[in-house]
Write a protein that holds these residues in place. Structure first.
Motif, PDB file in Angstrom:
ATOM      1  N   CYS A   1       0.605  -1.184   0.011  1.00  0.00           N
ATOM      2  CA  CYS A   1      -0.187  -0.094   0.047  1.00  0.00           C
ATOM      3  C   CYS A   1       0.891   1.258   0.059  1.00  0.00           C
ATOM      4  O   CYS A   1       0.433   2.379  -0.705  1.00  0.00           O
ATOM      5  CB  CYS A   1      -0.865   0.041   1.263  1.00  0.00           C
ATOM      6  SG  CYS A   1      -2.151  -1.310   1.235  1.00  0.00           S
ATOM      7  N   GLN A   2       2.003   1.324   0.562  1.00  0.00           N
ATOM      8  CA  GLN A   2       2.658   2.523   0.747  1.00  0.00           C
ATOM      9  C   GLN A   2       3.589   2.760  -0.293  1.00  0.00           C
ATOM     10  O   GLN A   2       3.785   3.719  -0.804  1.00  0.00           O
ATOM     11  CB  GLN A   2       3.482   2.399   2.054  1.00  0.00           C
ATOM     12  CG  GLN A   2       3.945   4.049   2.567  1.00  0.00           C
ATOM     13  CD  GLN A   2       5.339   4.167   1.655  1.00  0.00           C
ATOM     14  OE1 GLN A   2       6.116   3.340   1.466  1.00  0.00           O
ATOM     15  NE2 GLN A   2       5.530   5.568   1.480  1.00  0.00           N
ATOM     16  N   SER A   3       4.330   1.671  -0.891  1.00  0.00           N
ATOM     17  CA  SER A   3       5.480   1.879  -1.815  1.00  0.00           C
ATOM     18  C   SER A   3       4.827   2.211  -3.255  1.00  0.00           C
ATOM     19  O   SER A   3       5.706   2.544  -4.096  1.00  0.00           O
ATOM     20  CB  SER A   3       6.236   0.477  -1.976  1.00  0.00           C
ATOM     21  OG  SER A   3       6.738   0.163  -0.504  1.00  0.00           O
ATOM     22  N   ASN A   4       3.917   1.500  -3.589  1.00  0.00           N
ATOM     23  CA  ASN A   4       3.296   1.717  -4.843  1.00  0.00           C
ATOM     24  C   ASN A   4       2.615   2.911  -5.497  1.00  0.00           C
ATOM     25  O   ASN A   4       2.529   2.843  -6.834  1.00  0.00           O
ATOM     26  CB  ASN A   4       2.393   0.398  -5.174  1.00  0.00           C
ATOM     27  CG  ASN A   4       3.520  -0.918  -5.120  1.00  0.00           C
ATOM     28  OD1 ASN A   4       4.815  -0.774  -5.782  1.00  0.00           O
ATOM     29  ND2 ASN A   4       3.158  -1.823  -4.563  1.00  0.00           N
ATOM     30  N   PHE A   5       1.955   3.622  -4.568  1.00  0.00           N
ATOM     31  CA  PHE A   5       0.985   4.459  -5.160  1.00  0.00           C
ATOM     32  C   PHE A   5       1.065   5.921  -4.845  1.00  0.00           C
ATOM     33  O   PHE A   5       1.149   6.542  -3.868  1.00  0.00           O
ATOM     34  CB  PHE A   5      -0.558   4.186  -4.725  1.00  0.00           C
ATOM     35  CG  PHE A   5      -1.243   2.718  -4.800  1.00  0.00           C
ATOM     36  CD1 PHE A   5      -1.157   2.216  -6.189  1.00  0.00           C
ATOM     37  CD2 PHE A   5      -0.737   1.682  -3.745  1.00  0.00           C
ATOM     38  CE1 PHE A   5      -1.609   0.846  -6.393  1.00  0.00           C
ATOM     39  CE2 PHE A   5      -1.424   0.328  -4.077  1.00  0.00           C
ATOM     40  CZ  PHE A   5      -1.388   0.060  -5.674  1.00  0.00           C
ATOM     41  N   SER A   6       1.674   6.655  -5.908  1.00  0.00           N
ATOM     42  CA  SER A   6       1.979   7.957  -5.878  1.00  0.00           C
ATOM     43  C   SER A   6       0.801   8.906  -5.796  1.00  0.00           C
ATOM     44  O   SER A   6      -0.273   8.372  -6.144  1.00  0.00           O
ATOM     45  CB  SER A   6       2.799   8.356  -7.011  1.00  0.00           C
ATOM     46  OG  SER A   6       2.097   8.298  -8.165  1.00  0.00           O
TER      47      SER A   6
ATOM     48  N   ILE B   1      -0.945   8.554  -9.224  1.00  0.00           N
ATOM     49  CA  ILE B   1      -1.771   7.577  -9.561  1.00  0.00           C
ATOM     50  C   ILE B   1      -3.086   7.860  -8.896  1.00  0.00           C
ATOM     51  O   ILE B   1      -4.168   7.668  -9.428  1.00  0.00           O
ATOM     52  CB  ILE B   1      -1.212   6.243  -8.983  1.00  0.00           C
ATOM     53  CG1 ILE B   1      -0.020   5.823  -9.900  1.00  0.00           C
ATOM     54  CG2 ILE B   1      -2.218   5.160  -8.898  1.00  0.00           C
ATOM     55  CD1 ILE B   1       0.944   4.724  -9.324  1.00  0.00           C
ATOM     56  N   LEU B   2      -3.101   8.393  -7.637  1.00  0.00           N
ATOM     57  CA  LEU B   2      -4.303   8.549  -7.060  1.00  0.00           C
ATOM     58  C   LEU B   2      -5.219   9.519  -7.449  1.00  0.00           C
ATOM     59  O   LEU B   2      -6.625   9.294  -7.799  1.00  0.00           O
ATOM     60  CB  LEU B   2      -3.973   8.981  -5.625  1.00  0.00           C
ATOM     61  CG  LEU B   2      -4.199   7.723  -4.421  1.00  0.00           C
ATOM     62  CD1 LEU B   2      -3.007   6.977  -4.594  1.00  0.00           C
ATOM     63  CD2 LEU B   2      -4.076   8.445  -3.151  1.00  0.00           C
ATOM     64  N   PHE B   3      -4.488  10.793  -8.146  1.00  0.00           N
ATOM     65  CA  PHE B   3      -5.453  11.815  -8.628  1.00  0.00           C
ATOM     66  C   PHE B   3      -5.886  11.341  -9.952  1.00  0.00           C
ATOM     67  O   PHE B   3      -6.648  12.036 -10.677  1.00  0.00           O
ATOM     68  CB  PHE B   3      -4.708  12.783  -8.658  1.00  0.00           C
ATOM     69  CG  PHE B   3      -4.290  13.677  -7.426  1.00  0.00           C
ATOM     70  CD1 PHE B   3      -5.435  13.641  -6.412  1.00  0.00           C
ATOM     71  CD2 PHE B   3      -3.101  14.429  -7.062  1.00  0.00           C
ATOM     72  CE1 PHE B   3      -5.205  14.321  -5.149  1.00  0.00           C
ATOM     73  CE2 PHE B   3      -2.914  14.818  -5.726  1.00  0.00           C
ATOM     74  CZ  PHE B   3      -3.894  14.739  -4.891  1.00  0.00           C
TER      75      PHE B   3
ATOM     76  N   VAL C   1      -2.208   4.234   5.214  1.00  0.00           N
ATOM     77  CA  VAL C   1      -1.078   3.938   4.758  1.00  0.00           C
ATOM     78  C   VAL C   1      -0.962   4.463   3.109  1.00  0.00           C
ATOM     79  O   VAL C   1       0.210   5.044   2.787  1.00  0.00           O
ATOM     80  CB  VAL C   1      -0.520   2.605   5.024  1.00  0.00           C
ATOM     81  CG1 VAL C   1       0.906   2.388   4.132  1.00  0.00           C
ATOM     82  CG2 VAL C   1      -0.143   2.335   6.404  1.00  0.00           C
ATOM     83  N   LEU C   2      -1.989   4.141   2.789  1.00  0.00           N
ATOM     84  CA  LEU C   2      -2.335   4.477   1.110  1.00  0.00           C
ATOM     85  C   LEU C   2      -2.063   6.106   0.975  1.00  0.00           C
ATOM     86  O   LEU C   2      -1.776   6.468  -0.098  1.00  0.00           O
ATOM     87  CB  LEU C   2      -3.481   4.124   0.941  1.00  0.00           C
ATOM     88  CG  LEU C   2      -3.881   2.683   0.305  1.00  0.00           C
ATOM     89  CD1 LEU C   2      -5.291   2.235   0.333  1.00  0.00           C
ATOM     90  CD2 LEU C   2      -2.914   2.248  -0.788  1.00  0.00           C
ATOM     91  N   LEU C   3      -2.311   6.938   2.114  1.00  0.00           N
ATOM     92  CA  LEU C   3      -2.024   8.318   1.794  1.00  0.00           C
ATOM     93  C   LEU C   3      -0.565   8.782   2.205  1.00  0.00           C
ATOM     94  O   LEU C   3      -0.430  10.122   1.895  1.00  0.00           O
ATOM     95  CB  LEU C   3      -3.097   9.244   2.569  1.00  0.00           C
ATOM     96  CG  LEU C   3      -4.508   8.839   2.407  1.00  0.00           C
ATOM     97  CD1 LEU C   3      -5.758   9.346   3.481  1.00  0.00           C
ATOM     98  CD2 LEU C   3      -4.868   9.259   0.906  1.00  0.00           C
TER      99      LEU C   3
END
Length: 243
Positions: free
Chosen positions: A121-126, A129-131, A158-160
């Motif tokens: 969850c933390q390492s992969n999503f910048s 990607i979220l926006f 953690v995703l944030l």
């Protein structure tokens, strides 16, 4: 469940040929990583080499990548398989570019402990990607924060963390403070440490807001989260209990 994915089957053969000094019942990962799975004790270098081999030999498209990751998460009996899945995802730019966050809803059913959760969850999503698909990400994160599965509740925080260190967009900070507020009363370390991590991530672009929040919620926040976030906001450094 029987493994039918041919690449997953080959991965298990490759794993069996790697040498490690750790026994399968080694206690350290259960105590530290929190995993409930077999721990092989492979080095980071060994893991990276295996990921490179998998990608080079298979030339996976998006569907094949997702199929492999589904198999690794659903059928994986070892910490190695879970770690490899997250590392394969991190090197699959097309998958990440078009990523459907609903995949996480499935995969997080099979993670256990902070390390398995965070490497995914933390390492992969910048923030990019979220926006790129904010409505779906916001929806799934709001779903996770109230889920019975503690791994999904941790993921809602953690995703944030990565995005908050990359962007000052108020959509991120608003969601972060909302989720902290919803989970701050929980006592499990998986949550208390994630609350601390998210507050510290917020200090990069929202230091004043964090200090105000800490002042108003000193008595209701986990003590470790308050100490670590206050130290980060006031000194810019990690909390050191010796000082």
């Amino acid at each position: 469940m029987k493994i039918t994915n041919k690449i997953h089957i080959q991965i298990l053969k490759d794993i069996s040929q790697l040498k490690t000094d750790c026994s399968s019942d080694y206690q350290w990962p259960k105590n530290y990583l929190g995993t409930d799975k077999i721990y092989h004790g492979f080095s980071t270098g060994q893991m990276i080499d295996l990921v490179k081999k998998i990608i080079k030999e298979n030339n996976l498209d998006e569907k094949q990548t997702i199929d492999l990751l589904n198999s690794l998460y659903i059928n994986g009996k070892s910490y190695t398989e879970i770690g490899l899945a997250a590392m394969i995802l991190s090197r699959s730019s097309d998958v990440l570019k078009n990523f459907d966050p609903k995949h996480l809803d499935l995969w997080l059913n099979y993670t256990c402990g902070w390390a398995e959760n965070d490497v995914l969850c933390q390492s992969n999503f910048s923030s990019d990607i979220l926006f790129s698909n904010w409505s779906d990400w916001e929806k799934i994160i709001n779903q996770f924060v109230k889920d019975k599965n503690i791994n999904k509740r941790r993921a809602s925080l953690v995703l944030l963390t990565k995005s908050l260190r990359q962007s000052d967009d108020p959509r991120l900070s608003k969601l972060a403070f909302q989720n902290i507020e919803k989970l701050k009363s929980e006592k499990e370390i998986l949550i208390t440490k994630a609350v601390s991590w998210l507050l510290r991530s917020l200090t990069k672009f929202h230091r004043d807001e964090v200090l105000i929040y800490l002042d108003k919620n000193k008595d209701s926040l986990p003590k470790i989260a308050y100490r670590e976030a206050f130290a980060k906001a006031t000194t810019g450094r990690k909390y050191n209990k010796k000082i």
